[in-house]
Design an enzyme around this catalytic site. Structure first.
Site, PDB file in Angstrom:
ATOM      1  N   GLY A  10      -6.197  -7.307  -2.775  1.00  0.00           N
ATOM      2  CA  GLY A  10      -5.733  -6.396  -3.832  1.00  0.00           C
ATOM      3  C   GLY A  10      -6.890  -5.729  -4.545  1.00  0.00           C
ATOM      4  N   ALA A  11      -7.817  -5.162  -3.762  1.00  0.00           N
ATOM      5  CA  ALA A  11      -9.024  -4.577  -4.362  1.00  0.00           C
ATOM      6  C   ALA A  11      -8.953  -3.060  -4.455  1.00  0.00           C
ATOM      7  CB  ALA A  11     -10.251  -4.993  -3.548  1.00  0.00           C
ATOM      8  N   ARG A  13      -7.333  -1.180  -6.570  1.00  0.00           N
ATOM      9  CA  ARG A  13      -7.300  -0.667  -7.953  1.00  0.00           C
ATOM     10  C   ARG A  13      -7.285  -1.849  -8.919  1.00  0.00           C
ATOM     11  NH1 ARG A  13      -1.453  -0.695  -8.728  1.00  0.00           N
ATOM     12  NH2 ARG A  13      -0.568  -1.107  -6.677  1.00  0.00           N
ATOM     13  N   VAL A  55      -0.983  -8.744   1.949  1.00  0.00           N
ATOM     14  CA  VAL A  55      -1.564 -10.072   1.762  1.00  0.00           C
ATOM     15  C   VAL A  55      -0.624 -11.174   2.271  1.00  0.00           C
ATOM     16  CG1 VAL A  55      -0.733 -10.593  -0.575  1.00  0.00           C
ATOM     17  CG2 VAL A  55      -3.020 -11.273   0.100  1.00  0.00           C
ATOM     18  N   SER A 133      -2.857 -16.121 -14.392  1.00  0.00           N
ATOM     19  CA  SER A 133      -2.503 -15.327 -15.580  1.00  0.00           C
ATOM     20  C   SER A 133      -2.300 -16.272 -16.753  1.00  0.00           C
ATOM     21  CB  SER A 133      -1.196 -14.564 -15.326  1.00  0.00           C
ATOM     22  OG  SER A 133      -0.718 -13.981 -16.524  1.00  0.00           O
ATOM     23  N   TYR A 146       7.642 -14.516 -12.277  1.00  0.00           N
ATOM     24  CA  TYR A 146       6.200 -14.198 -12.294  1.00  0.00           C
ATOM     25  C   TYR A 146       5.428 -15.349 -12.925  1.00  0.00           C
ATOM     26  CZ  TYR A 146       1.824 -11.786 -13.483  1.00  0.00           C
ATOM     27  OH  TYR A 146       0.489 -11.437 -13.607  1.00  0.00           O
ATOM     28  N   THR A 149       5.215 -18.359 -10.686  1.00  0.00           N
ATOM     29  CA  THR A 149       4.234 -18.264  -9.590  1.00  0.00           C
ATOM     30  C   THR A 149       2.817 -18.450 -10.119  1.00  0.00           C
ATOM     31  OG1 THR A 149       4.049 -15.832  -9.771  1.00  0.00           O
ATOM     32  CG2 THR A 149       5.657 -16.699  -8.184  1.00  0.00           C
ATOM     33  N   LYS A 150       2.560 -17.926 -11.308  1.00  0.00           N
ATOM     34  CA  LYS A 150       1.190 -18.016 -11.841  1.00  0.00           C
ATOM     35  C   LYS A 150       0.872 -19.441 -12.291  1.00  0.00           C
ATOM     36  CE  LYS A 150      -0.133 -13.812 -11.105  1.00  0.00           C
ATOM     37  NZ  LYS A 150      -1.243 -13.523 -10.200  1.00  0.00           N
ATOM     38  N   ILE A 179      -4.523  -6.978 -19.441  1.00  0.00           N
ATOM     39  CA  ILE A 179      -5.664  -6.188 -18.974  1.00  0.00           C
ATOM     40  C   ILE A 179      -5.200  -4.749 -18.731  1.00  0.00           C
ATOM     41  CG2 ILE A 179      -7.497  -6.056 -17.227  1.00  0.00           C
ATOM     42  CD1 ILE A 179      -7.472  -8.713 -18.875  1.00  0.00           C
TER      43      ILE A 179
HETATM   44  N1  LIG Z   1      -3.092  -6.569 -15.642  1.00  0.00           N
HETATM   45  C1  LIG Z   1      -2.827  -7.669 -16.323  1.00  0.00           C
HETATM   46  O1  LIG Z   1      -2.572  -7.643 -17.536  1.00  0.00           O
HETATM   47  C2  LIG Z   1      -2.867  -9.020 -15.631  1.00  0.00           C
HETATM   48  C3  LIG Z   1      -2.786 -10.154 -16.430  1.00  0.00           C
HETATM   49  C4  LIG Z   1      -2.821 -11.396 -15.839  1.00  0.00           C
HETATM   50  C5  LIG Z   1      -2.945 -11.516 -14.471  1.00  0.00           C
HETATM   51  N2  LIG Z   1      -3.008 -10.403 -13.715  1.00  0.00           N
HETATM   52  C6  LIG Z   1      -3.117 -10.602 -12.270  1.00  0.00           C
HETATM   53  O2  LIG Z   1      -4.268  -9.961 -11.789  1.00  0.00           O
HETATM   54  C7  LIG Z   1      -4.052  -9.516 -10.453  1.00  0.00           C
HETATM   55  C8  LIG Z   1      -4.368  -8.023 -10.362  1.00  0.00           C
HETATM   56  O3  LIG Z   1      -3.529  -7.346 -11.268  1.00  0.00           O
HETATM   57  P1  LIG Z   1      -3.778  -5.830 -11.698  1.00  0.00           P
HETATM   58  O4  LIG Z   1      -3.457  -5.737 -13.118  1.00  0.00           O
HETATM   59  O5  LIG Z   1      -5.072  -5.349 -11.192  1.00  0.00           O
HETATM   60  O6  LIG Z   1      -2.568  -5.149 -10.903  1.00  0.00           O
HETATM   61  P2  LIG Z   1      -2.445  -3.699 -10.262  1.00  0.00           P
HETATM   62  O7  LIG Z   1      -3.256  -2.722 -11.014  1.00  0.00           O
HETATM   63  O8  LIG Z   1      -0.986  -3.497 -10.114  1.00  0.00           O
HETATM   64  O9  LIG Z   1      -3.125  -3.895  -8.827  1.00  0.00           O
HETATM   65  C9  LIG Z   1      -2.558  -4.815  -7.933  1.00  0.00           C
HETATM   66  C10 LIG Z   1      -3.422  -4.885  -6.691  1.00  0.00           C
HETATM   67  O10 LIG Z   1      -2.804  -5.809  -5.782  1.00  0.00           O
HETATM   68  C11 LIG Z   1      -2.553  -5.138  -4.553  1.00  0.00           C
HETATM   69  N3  LIG Z   1      -1.343  -5.679  -3.952  1.00  0.00           N
HETATM   70  C12 LIG Z   1      -0.133  -5.882  -4.506  1.00  0.00           C
HETATM   71  N4  LIG Z   1       0.726  -6.393  -3.609  1.00  0.00           N
HETATM   72  C13 LIG Z   1       0.020  -6.527  -2.450  1.00  0.00           C
HETATM   73  C14 LIG Z   1       0.338  -6.982  -1.153  1.00  0.00           C
HETATM   74  N5  LIG Z   1       1.566  -7.434  -0.842  1.00  0.00           N
HETATM   75  N6  LIG Z   1      -0.624  -6.971  -0.216  1.00  0.00           N
HETATM   76  C15 LIG Z   1      -1.858  -6.517  -0.501  1.00  0.00           C
HETATM   77  N7  LIG Z   1      -2.233  -6.073  -1.708  1.00  0.00           N
HETATM   78  C16 LIG Z   1      -1.284  -6.065  -2.670  1.00  0.00           C
HETATM   79  C17 LIG Z   1      -2.460  -3.672  -4.899  1.00  0.00           C
HETATM   80  O11 LIG Z   1      -2.820  -2.868  -3.811  1.00  0.00           O
HETATM   81  P3  LIG Z   1      -1.784  -1.988  -2.976  1.00  0.00           P
HETATM   82  O12 LIG Z   1      -0.776  -1.434  -3.910  1.00  0.00           O
HETATM   83  O13 LIG Z   1      -2.658  -1.004  -2.309  1.00  0.00           O
HETATM   84  O14 LIG Z   1      -1.182  -2.945  -1.992  1.00  0.00           O
HETATM   85  C18 LIG Z   1      -3.531  -3.550  -5.977  1.00  0.00           C
HETATM   86  O15 LIG Z   1      -4.796  -3.423  -5.397  1.00  0.00           O
HETATM   87  C19 LIG Z   1      -2.611  -9.856 -10.117  1.00  0.00           C
HETATM   88  O16 LIG Z   1      -2.552 -11.074  -9.436  1.00  0.00           O
HETATM   89  C20 LIG Z   1      -1.969  -9.994 -11.493  1.00  0.00           C
HETATM   90  O17 LIG Z   1      -0.838 -10.830 -11.475  1.00  0.00           O
HETATM   91  C21 LIG Z   1      -2.967  -9.153 -14.259  1.00  0.00           C
END
Ligand SMILES: NC(=O)c1ccc[n+]([C@@H]2O[C@H](COP(=O)([O-])OP(=O)(O)OC[C@H]3O[C@@H](n4cnc5c(N)ncnc54)[C@H](OP(=O)(O)O)[C@@H]3O)[C@@H](O)[C@H]2O)c1
Length: 241
Positions: A10-11, A13, A55, A133, A146, A149-150, A179
């Site tokens: 998930g790199a 974005r 993934v 998370s 969600y 899972t976390k 974030i």
């Molecule tokens: N943002 C927050 O506030 C927050 C807080 C706590 C934890 N997190 C965790 O941090 C991680 C990243 O979150 P984020 O905020 O950066 O989310 P995001 O901006 O929605 O980005 C999610 C990333 O995961 C990839 N992804 C999603 N489903 C996928 C799949 N089935 N196979 C491959 N890649 C997949 C997406 O790429 P594609 O769309 O190209 O597949 C994207 O690169 C997640 O695990 C999220 O639960 C986020």
């Protein structure tokens, strides 16, 4: 000294991109995955190599790990970051959405850990960082599966850290708070909700991907050689209250 190599799921974005850029800037060879590789010109500039893969597709993920190892002779660190959120009331979650959240946020994290372990166990071990998370530690509305899972990722991280310590592996988790990424778009769009959120965060801002990349780099470093089985909270103080 040979360059270290990392694979970040998930790199494309958000947090994963932030981690990829930070590792590239720190001199690592960086591989990342995502389903949609459009709008990723930044990756070539940073020499980050992106592979298109879901993934949850375990054979493909295992093949990517092996390809990196065959090419560079090493895969020093795996960062399981890919994840999907959900803003659905518990009573409204259907089978398809439940499966998608569990398969992406938990099952795929486990199978990637497993594939990495199987590849690395005869090479002296490895280093895994799972992005969980704060919602794996505390509850909130509209995040039931969600959060589940976390929380499961944190428990699994601790279990694998113990099971694989003797094979030279360290396994840790990072628990981000809120974030500034696409995942929090829904909150940012609603001014009153955003204000309420900021009222609860002692540091009075959303985190940035760079705020998560810094502890990831720390956990990937030699200096963290004695840290395993931990869940490091990076949330601006949100869960300190
Ligand atoms: N943002 C927050 O506030 C927050 C807080 C706590 C934890 N997190 C965790 O941090 C991680 C990243 O979150 P984020 O905020 O950066 O989310 P995001 O901006 O929605 O980005 C999610 C990333 O995961 C990839 N992804 C999603 N489903 C996928 C799949 N089935 N196979 C491959 N890649 C997949 C997406 O790429 P594609 O769309 O190209 O597949 C994207 O690169 C997640 O695990 C999220 O639960 C986020």
């Amino acid at each position: 000294m040979a360059q270290k190599t990392v694979l970040i799921t998930g790199a494309t974005r958000g947090i994963g991109k932030g981690i990829a850029v930070a590792f590239a800037d720190a001199g690592w060879i960086v591989y990342g995955t995502g389903r949609n590789l459009s709008d990723t010109a930044w990756a070539a500039e940073k020499k980050v190599i992106l592979k298109q893969a879901d993934v949850a597709d375990q054979p493909t993920m295992a093949a990517i790990m092996q390809e990196i190892k065959d090419k560079h002779g090493r895969l020093d660190c795996l960062i399981n970051n890919a994840g999907v959120a959900s803003n659905t009331p518990a009573s409204g979650l259907g089978d398809e959405e439940i499966s998608k959240i569990i398969d992406t946020n938990f099952r795929a994290v486990f199978t990637c850990c497993q594939s990495y372990y199987k590849m690395q166990r005869k090479s002296g071990g490895g280093n895994i960082i799972n992005i969980s998370s704060v919602l794996g530690l505390v509850g909130t509305s509209l995040a039931s599966v969600y959060s589940g899972t976390k929380g499961a990722v944190i428990s699994m991280t601790k279990a694998l850290a113990i099971e694989w310590a003797g094979s030279g592996f360290r396994v840790n988790a990072i628990c981000p708070g809120f974030i500034d990424t696409d995942m929090t778009e829904m909150i940012k769009k609603r001014e009153s909700l955003m204000q309420k959120m900021l009222d609860y965060i002692p540091l009075k801002r959303l985190g940035t991907p760079e705020d998560i990349a810094a502890p990831a780099l720390m956990l990937a470093s030699e200096g963290a050689a004695y840290i395993t089985g931990q869940a490091i909270v990076v949330d601006g103080g949100l869960t300190a209250m």
